[in-house]
Write an enzyme that holds these catalytic residues in place. Structure first.
Site, PDB file in Angstrom:
ATOM      1  N   ASP A  74       0.875  -1.164   0.000  1.00  0.00           N
ATOM      2  CA  ASP A  74       0.000   0.000   0.000  1.00  0.00           C
ATOM      3  C   ASP A  74       0.925   1.230   0.000  1.00  0.00           C
ATOM      4  O   ASP A  74       2.130   1.115   0.278  1.00  0.00           O
ATOM      5  CB  ASP A  74      -0.866  -0.036   1.268  1.00  0.00           C
ATOM      6  CG  ASP A  74      -1.680   1.226   1.446  1.00  0.00           C
ATOM      7  OD1 ASP A  74      -2.311   1.668   0.468  1.00  0.00           O
ATOM      8  OD2 ASP A  74      -1.667   1.780   2.568  1.00  0.00           O
ATOM      9  N   ASP A 117      -0.265   5.100   0.861  1.00  0.00           N
ATOM     10  CA  ASP A 117      -0.555   6.120   1.884  1.00  0.00           C
ATOM     11  C   ASP A 117      -0.446   5.531   3.286  1.00  0.00           C
ATOM     12  O   ASP A 117      -1.180   4.612   3.637  1.00  0.00           O
ATOM     13  CB  ASP A 117      -1.984   6.664   1.686  1.00  0.00           C
ATOM     14  CG  ASP A 117      -2.170   7.343   0.331  1.00  0.00           C
ATOM     15  OD1 ASP A 117      -1.274   8.085  -0.086  1.00  0.00           O
ATOM     16  OD2 ASP A 117      -3.232   7.142  -0.297  1.00  0.00           O
ATOM     17  N   GLY A 167      -7.714   3.507   3.403  1.00  0.00           N
ATOM     18  CA  GLY A 167      -7.779   2.415   2.424  1.00  0.00           C
ATOM     19  C   GLY A 167      -9.073   2.388   1.625  1.00  0.00           C
ATOM     20  O   GLY A 167      -9.203   1.614   0.687  1.00  0.00           O
ATOM     21  N   ARG A 212     -12.223   7.346  -2.647  1.00  0.00           N
ATOM     22  CA  ARG A 212     -12.679   8.721  -2.378  1.00  0.00           C
ATOM     23  C   ARG A 212     -14.185   8.803  -2.139  1.00  0.00           C
ATOM     24  O   ARG A 212     -14.630   9.361  -1.138  1.00  0.00           O
ATOM     25  CB  ARG A 212     -12.268   9.632  -3.538  1.00  0.00           C
ATOM     26  CG  ARG A 212     -12.349  11.101  -3.184  1.00  0.00           C
ATOM     27  CD  ARG A 212     -11.926  11.963  -4.367  1.00  0.00           C
ATOM     28  NE  ARG A 212     -10.608  11.613  -4.861  1.00  0.00           N
ATOM     29  CZ  ARG A 212     -10.128  11.962  -6.047  1.00  0.00           C
ATOM     30  NH1 ARG A 212     -10.866  12.691  -6.868  1.00  0.00           N
ATOM     31  NH2 ARG A 212      -8.907  11.598  -6.420  1.00  0.00           N
ATOM     32  N   SER A 253      -5.778   5.054  -4.356  1.00  0.00           N
ATOM     33  CA  SER A 253      -5.736   6.507  -4.595  1.00  0.00           C
ATOM     34  C   SER A 253      -5.525   6.843  -6.060  1.00  0.00           C
ATOM     35  O   SER A 253      -4.606   6.327  -6.696  1.00  0.00           O
ATOM     36  CB  SER A 253      -4.625   7.141  -3.765  1.00  0.00           C
ATOM     37  OG  SER A 253      -4.465   8.490  -4.145  1.00  0.00           O
ATOM     38  N   ASN A 304      -4.378   9.511  -6.899  1.00  0.00           N
ATOM     39  CA  ASN A 304      -3.166  10.330  -6.876  1.00  0.00           C
ATOM     40  C   ASN A 304      -1.901   9.483  -6.718  1.00  0.00           C
ATOM     41  O   ASN A 304      -0.802  10.030  -6.598  1.00  0.00           O
ATOM     42  CB  ASN A 304      -3.246  11.337  -5.718  1.00  0.00           C
ATOM     43  CG  ASN A 304      -4.350  12.366  -5.937  1.00  0.00           C
ATOM     44  OD1 ASN A 304      -4.266  13.179  -6.859  1.00  0.00           O
ATOM     45  ND2 ASN A 304      -5.394  12.319  -5.124  1.00  0.00           N
ATOM     46  N   ASP A 358      -1.385  -0.294   6.150  1.00  0.00           N
ATOM     47  CA  ASP A 358      -1.602   0.408   7.426  1.00  0.00           C
ATOM     48  C   ASP A 358      -3.076   0.534   7.788  1.00  0.00           C
ATOM     49  O   ASP A 358      -3.387   1.093   8.839  1.00  0.00           O
ATOM     50  CB  ASP A 358      -1.002   1.824   7.367  1.00  0.00           C
ATOM     51  CG  ASP A 358      -1.803   2.724   6.444  1.00  0.00           C
ATOM     52  OD1 ASP A 358      -2.152   2.265   5.329  1.00  0.00           O
ATOM     53  OD2 ASP A 358      -2.099   3.863   6.832  1.00  0.00           O
TER      54      ASP A 358
HETATM   55  C1  BG6 Z   1      -6.222   5.514   0.038  1.00  0.00           C
HETATM   56  C2  BG6 Z   1      -6.248   6.274   1.336  1.00  0.00           C
HETATM   57  O1  BG6 Z   1      -4.918   5.104  -0.228  1.00  0.00           O
HETATM   58  O2  BG6 Z   1      -6.662   6.336  -1.048  1.00  0.00           O
HETATM   59  C3  BG6 Z   1      -7.618   6.896   1.565  1.00  0.00           C
HETATM   60  O3  BG6 Z   1      -5.940   5.385   2.401  1.00  0.00           O
HETATM   61  C4  BG6 Z   1      -8.036   7.719   0.352  1.00  0.00           C
HETATM   62  O4  BG6 Z   1      -7.560   7.701   2.714  1.00  0.00           O
HETATM   63  C5  BG6 Z   1      -7.989   6.838  -0.883  1.00  0.00           C
HETATM   64  O5  BG6 Z   1      -9.353   8.233   0.540  1.00  0.00           O
HETATM   65  C6  BG6 Z   1      -8.407   7.558  -2.173  1.00  0.00           C
HETATM   66  O6  BG6 Z   1      -7.464   8.538  -2.487  1.00  0.00           O
HETATM   67  P1  BG6 Z   1      -7.671   9.620  -3.633  1.00  0.00           P
HETATM   68  O7  BG6 Z   1      -6.317  10.274  -3.744  1.00  0.00           O
HETATM   69  O8  BG6 Z   1      -8.083   8.915  -4.885  1.00  0.00           O
HETATM   70  O9  BG6 Z   1      -8.736  10.541  -3.153  1.00  0.00           O
HETATM   71 MG    MG Z   2      -2.743   3.187   3.576  1.00  0.00          MG
END
Ligand code: BG6
Ligand code: MG
Length: 217
Positions: free
Chosen positions: A12, A14, A49, A52, A119, A121, A173
């Site tokens: 993972d 984040d 995890g 969004r 994510s 991002n 995590d």
């Molecule tokens: C996960 C995070 O990795 O990504 C979450 O643990 C987050 O907290 C999720 O909401 C989505 O991320 P993003 O950047 O697409 O909004």
């Molecule tokens: Mg994480």
């Protein structure tokens, strides 16, 4: 003693390789306050995890108010813009202690590495951290239909590495992420607190405690 040796490790992002989990927390907290939902660290653990829109829906449900689909998209965009402003200056200095060393240790031992992050991002984050080249496979939100705790992201990462689930272990995590790893029938290494990650096989405080030998017996 396990009857197999691992050939791949699926990480993972984040909260495991970098502390972006804290930036997600700050951005969700601001959004929760703007809609009158109470928000604390314990509630935030349920969001880690989770993708969004899934996270947004949990916060909006806690507000007790109704939101249209258009409102939800606007709120999700607001959160993401805030989050993106918080991660704009990320650099290799933002890798958590032991993160770079763990990746090097694994690759030097001849194992493959994959990233499994829901994510959108994720790619930008690993590029800013300078570790994009350290993964054989990157699976992010664009490549899966179901967010953690569904096992899809870990199974997709293993398949991308050309490995079976029991040849891989996952590093996470979040509660949702550990559930996803276990649902994929992989060994789950938790990063954080054993009191929170109760379903993990082993929990360490951070990757500065990572030693590949411990998992290859
Ligand atoms: C996960 C995070 O990795 O990504 C979450 O643990 C987050 O907290 C999720 O909401 C989505 O991320 P993003 O950047 O697409 O909004
Ligand atoms: Mg994480």
């Amino acid at each position: 003693m396990r009857k197999y040796e691992y050939r791949g490790v699926i990480f993972d992002l984040d909260g495991v390789l970098t502390d972006t989990a804290h930036y997600h927390y700050l951005a969700w907290k601001k959004l929760a306050e703007s809609v009158g939902a109470s928000f604390d660290e314990a509630f935030n653990e349920q969001l880690k995890g989770v993708d969004r829109m899934g996270s947004l829906n949990l916060i909006l449900a806690a507000s007790g108010k109704d939101f249209s689909a258009t409102d939800k998209l606007t709120l999700a965009d607001e959160k993401n813009l805030h989050y993106q402003s918080l991660i704009a200056q990320l650099s290799p200095a933002d890798l958590l202690p032991g993160a770079a060393e763990s990746l090097q240790q694994i690759r030097a031992a001849g194992l493959k590495t994959a990233l499994a992050s829901v994510s959108k991002n994720a790619q930008a984050v690993i590029e800013r951290l300078g570790i994009a080249e350290q993964f054989d496979v990157v699976v992010d939100a664009a490549k899966i239909k179901n967010s953690k705790p569904d096992p899809e992201i870990f199974l997709t990462a293993a398949a991308g590495l050309g490995l079976t689930a029991d040849e891989c272990f996952g590093v996470e995590d979040s509660i949702a992420g550990i559930r996803a790893i276990k649902a994929a029938r992989m060994f789950a290494l938790g990063i954080g607190s054993p009191a929170v990650l109760t379903e993990a096989d082993v929990v360490i405080a951070g990757l500065h405690h990572f030693s590949l030998q411990d998992y290859l017996k």
